[in-house]
Design a protein around this motif. Structure first.
Motif, PDB file in Angstrom:
ATOM      1  N   GLU A   3      51.548  43.829  33.375  1.00  0.00           N
ATOM      2  CA  GLU A   3      50.612  42.864  32.810  1.00  0.00           C
ATOM      3  C   GLU A   3      49.421  42.696  33.738  1.00  0.00           C
ATOM      4  O   GLU A   3      49.548  42.741  34.972  1.00  0.00           O
ATOM      5  CB  GLU A   3      51.314  41.512  32.601  1.00  0.00           C
ATOM      6  CG  GLU A   3      52.426  41.570  31.570  1.00  0.00           C
ATOM      7  CD  GLU A   3      53.056  40.194  31.372  1.00  0.00           C
ATOM      8  OE1 GLU A   3      52.611  39.248  32.043  1.00  0.00           O
ATOM      9  OE2 GLU A   3      53.978  40.079  30.549  1.00  0.00           O
ATOM     10  N   ALA A   4      48.253  42.512  33.127  1.00  0.00           N
ATOM     11  CA  ALA A   4      47.036  42.308  33.919  1.00  0.00           C
ATOM     12  C   ALA A   4      47.105  40.963  34.624  1.00  0.00           C
ATOM     13  O   ALA A   4      47.456  39.945  34.024  1.00  0.00           O
ATOM     14  CB  ALA A   4      45.793  42.379  33.018  1.00  0.00           C
ATOM     15  N   SER A   5      46.777  40.945  35.901  1.00  0.00           N
ATOM     16  CA  SER A   5      46.829  39.702  36.672  1.00  0.00           C
ATOM     17  C   SER A   5      45.630  38.821  36.326  1.00  0.00           C
ATOM     18  O   SER A   5      44.549  39.296  35.999  1.00  0.00           O
ATOM     19  CB  SER A   5      46.823  40.013  38.168  1.00  0.00           C
ATOM     20  OG  SER A   5      45.650  40.751  38.507  1.00  0.00           O
ATOM     21  N   THR A   6      45.847  37.530  36.418  1.00  0.00           N
ATOM     22  CA  THR A   6      44.784  36.567  36.142  1.00  0.00           C
ATOM     23  C   THR A   6      43.808  36.525  37.309  1.00  0.00           C
ATOM     24  O   THR A   6      44.231  36.486  38.468  1.00  0.00           O
ATOM     25  CB  THR A   6      45.378  35.174  35.913  1.00  0.00           C
ATOM     26  OG1 THR A   6      46.344  35.246  34.873  1.00  0.00           O
ATOM     27  CG2 THR A   6      44.291  34.175  35.566  1.00  0.00           C
ATOM     28  N   ARG A 158      40.142  44.264  42.335  1.00  0.00           N
ATOM     29  CA  ARG A 158      40.102  42.810  42.444  1.00  0.00           C
ATOM     30  C   ARG A 158      41.058  42.315  43.521  1.00  0.00           C
ATOM     31  O   ARG A 158      40.767  41.329  44.210  1.00  0.00           O
ATOM     32  CB  ARG A 158      40.462  42.181  41.093  1.00  0.00           C
ATOM     33  CG  ARG A 158      40.220  40.672  41.046  1.00  0.00           C
ATOM     34  CD  ARG A 158      40.298  40.176  39.622  1.00  0.00           C
ATOM     35  NE  ARG A 158      41.582  40.511  39.031  1.00  0.00           N
ATOM     36  CZ  ARG A 158      41.762  40.764  37.737  1.00  0.00           C
ATOM     37  NH1 ARG A 158      40.725  40.739  36.924  1.00  0.00           N
ATOM     38  NH2 ARG A 158      42.963  41.031  37.250  1.00  0.00           N
ATOM     39  N   GLU A 159      42.200  42.983  43.679  1.00  0.00           N
ATOM     40  CA  GLU A 159      43.155  42.572  44.704  1.00  0.00           C
ATOM     41  C   GLU A 159      42.551  42.723  46.094  1.00  0.00           C
ATOM     42  O   GLU A 159      42.773  41.878  46.965  1.00  0.00           O
ATOM     43  CB  GLU A 159      44.443  43.399  44.595  1.00  0.00           C
ATOM     44  CG  GLU A 159      45.280  43.115  43.364  1.00  0.00           C
ATOM     45  CD  GLU A 159      44.699  43.737  42.104  1.00  0.00           C
ATOM     46  OE1 GLU A 159      43.748  44.546  42.239  1.00  0.00           O
ATOM     47  OE2 GLU A 159      45.183  43.411  40.999  1.00  0.00           O
ATOM     48  N   GLN A 353      34.949  32.150  40.422  1.00  0.00           N
ATOM     49  CA  GLN A 353      35.510  33.393  40.923  1.00  0.00           C
ATOM     50  C   GLN A 353      34.751  33.863  42.160  1.00  0.00           C
ATOM     51  O   GLN A 353      33.699  33.309  42.510  1.00  0.00           O
ATOM     52  CB  GLN A 353      35.488  34.458  39.828  1.00  0.00           C
ATOM     53  CG  GLN A 353      36.337  34.109  38.605  1.00  0.00           C
ATOM     54  CD  GLN A 353      36.381  35.231  37.598  1.00  0.00           C
ATOM     55  OE1 GLN A 353      36.055  36.373  37.907  1.00  0.00           O
ATOM     56  NE2 GLN A 353      36.783  34.906  36.372  1.00  0.00           N
ATOM     57  N   SER A 354      35.279  34.878  42.799  1.00  0.00           N
ATOM     58  CA  SER A 354      34.730  35.312  44.084  1.00  0.00           C
ATOM     59  C   SER A 354      33.316  35.866  43.957  1.00  0.00           C
ATOM     60  O   SER A 354      32.557  35.832  44.927  1.00  0.00           O
ATOM     61  CB  SER A 354      35.650  36.373  44.698  1.00  0.00           C
ATOM     62  OG  SER A 354      35.795  37.474  43.817  1.00  0.00           O
TER      63      SER A 354
END
Length: 499
Positions: A3-6, A158-159, A353-354
């Motif tokens: 699953e795609a992470s939020t 993104r991680e 968000q970042s």
């Protein structure tokens, strides 16, 4: 299938407040109560009319304290700005002329304003790297400037970005444990590419036996490519106190240089996990070039051409200031360029968000040179604990002072409680601000630059205010000089915050 992470979000920035009545701070509430008591005494001693006069004066004082604009600045602060600007103009302090034909006695191009008393020396760290050390005798601060090469978030998972953000948070939190740390700043500067490096690269690698069509195409690339390209540079300035401890003896530049020589490798190594890339301290010559180009953008072409020719431009700290400048109420003219500076008055509300500031940091076609400087003041553990507890008590007082508290007061209490919980768990506390400077080479383009910053600040969810009456000081604060603005105020910052 995984699953795609939020996407991870960030927020809960709080501006510390104090408990008070009618939206006043603690000091304002004490003034209100003291004024009411004094009015009662005047009525008893001199009659009703005298008491009404005192009540009118008290009402005017409350009006100038409670009447605030969208930037949360009271009428008193705005009046003080106007009075200070009028005094500056009457004294002629908004004008500056330097050099042999200037008004100064020393005949050099010394930096103006807050940076005027600064001194520069060069030392060598334990890795054998030369580093510049800026000394401001008035505040007793020493600043080291680090040059970085950010990796950027393009084509990065993104991680990995989340890991960089976490690493930056740890680096800032660790600053609170560093002895003698006063402040830190990050300056991201975007400017047009002069094309000198591209021209040198092509000239040194072109094959003289290549077809004329290929050589003509390369010459056209060299001529046209720089007109649409930009460079992005980032600097980290770390400011230390001259005293090793409270009440200690101030150390000289030589002593600070020996102390920081052993500490710089740790600071630069810690930046490697923040996405800052390879970090290294700037030498005195490199720092002089950065400051000189900021005040005189036309010097960038000359300096790049000198480097391309293998020459080293000899610049001293007394040569990097502007030849002339004129500060106005809302802009700053310096050596053929015009700049406008803004300061942050409110951090983004809610969660972001970042990449929220990516557009603000990116180059813009309507702005010749742009600097976004994030100012940080780390707090030690003892002061941080006392501050978050006082902020929590003030938020609970505001919520409990009404039978039907406003939703904003309830949210503020929830945020203050979350901040206190995170601090108790070991998180660091940092005061921060942002200064944005936009520079154009023609005064006719100033309106376009102002409109561009207004749009970019909205995308970053920041509330920016033009620094009226202090444009020259804001321009210097946006440079990687490590100036700690609260230390230069005539009225202490703590007293200003109480009002």
């Amino acid at each position: 299938m995984a699953e795609a992470s939020t996407p991870r979000t960030y927020g809960n920035w709080r501006k510390p407040t104090t408990a008070g009545l009618m939206g006043l701070s603690t000091l304002g509430t004490m003034m209100l109560i003291g004024g009411l008591i004094f009015m009662v005494l005047v009525v008893m001693a001199a009659g009703l009319m005298a008491g009404m006069v005192v009540g009118g004066v008290l009402g005017v004082i409350l009006l100038v304290l409670l009447n605030k604009d969208k930037h949360d600045r009271s009428l008193l602060a705005r009046i003080a700005d106007r009075v200070g600007w009028a005094n500056t103009r009457s004294a002629g302090s908004h004008l500056y002329r330097s050099g042999p034909l200037g008004r100064t006695d020393w005949g050099t191009f010394q930096l103006p304003g807050l940076a005027a008393p600064s001194r520069l020396s060069e030392h060598t760290d334990s890795y054998g790297r030369p580093f510049a050390l800026i000394h401001v005798p008035f505040t007793g601060h020493y600043t080291v400037v680090l040059g970085t090469e950010p990796d950027g978030a393009a084509l990065v998972d993104r991680e990995q970005v989340d890991l960089w953000v976490a690493g930056w948070g740890r680096w800032l939190a660790n600053l609170g444990d560093e002895p003698g740390i006063e402040a830190a700043s990050v300056t991201v500067e975007t400017a047009p590419d002069t094309g000198t490096r591209l021209r040198r690269e092509v000239d040194t690698h072109i094959d003289p036996d290549a077809p004329e069509f290929a050589k003509a195409m390369l010459r056209e690339v060299v001529e046209r490519y720089p007109s649409g390209s930009s460079t992005v540079k980032a600097y980290v300035a770390v400011t230390f106190s001259a005293t090793a401890r409270s009440g200690g003896k101030r150390r000289k530049a030589e002593e600070m240089g020996r102390d920081l020589a052993a500490r710089l490798p740790g600071l630069t190594h810690g930046l490697s996990s923040t996405g800052a890339g390879a970090a290294r301290p700037l030498s005195a010559q490199e720092l002089c070039e950065v400051v000189r180009i900021a005040y005189d953008p036309a010097a960038a072409v000359l300096i790049d051409e000198a480097h391309a020719a293998g020459e080293k431009p000899e610049l001293a700290w007394t040569d990097v200031g502007p030849t002339a400048h004129e500060a106005t109420w809302s802009s700053y003219r310096h050596d053929g360029a015009v700049s406008v500076s803004w300061s942050m008055t409110a951090a983004p509300r809610g969660n972001v968000q970042s990449g929220v500031m990516s557009r603000l940091l990116a180059p813009h076609r309507d702005i010749a040179r742009k600097r976004v400087t994030l100012l940080y003041r780390p707090l030690d553990a003892a002061r941080a604990a006392a501050m978050v507890e006082a902020d929590l008590r003030a938020a609970e007082f505001r919520q409990g002072s009404s039978k039907k508290p406003a939703a904003r007061d309830v949210l503020a209490t929830r945020q203050a409680r979350a901040t206190a919980s995170e601090e108790a768990s070991g998180a660091g506390l940092v005061n921060f601000g942002i200064v944005v400077t936009a520079t154009v080479l023609n005064s006719d383009h100033k309106a376009d630059a102002i409109a561009a910053i207004d749009n970019l600040s909205a995308t970053a969810r920041l509330r920016l205010r033009t620094v009226h009456g202090s444009q020259d000081s804001a321009f210097a604060a946006a440079l990687p000089l490590g100036l700690v603005l609260p230390k230069h105020l005539k009225v202490p910052a703590e007293f200003r915050e109480q009002l």
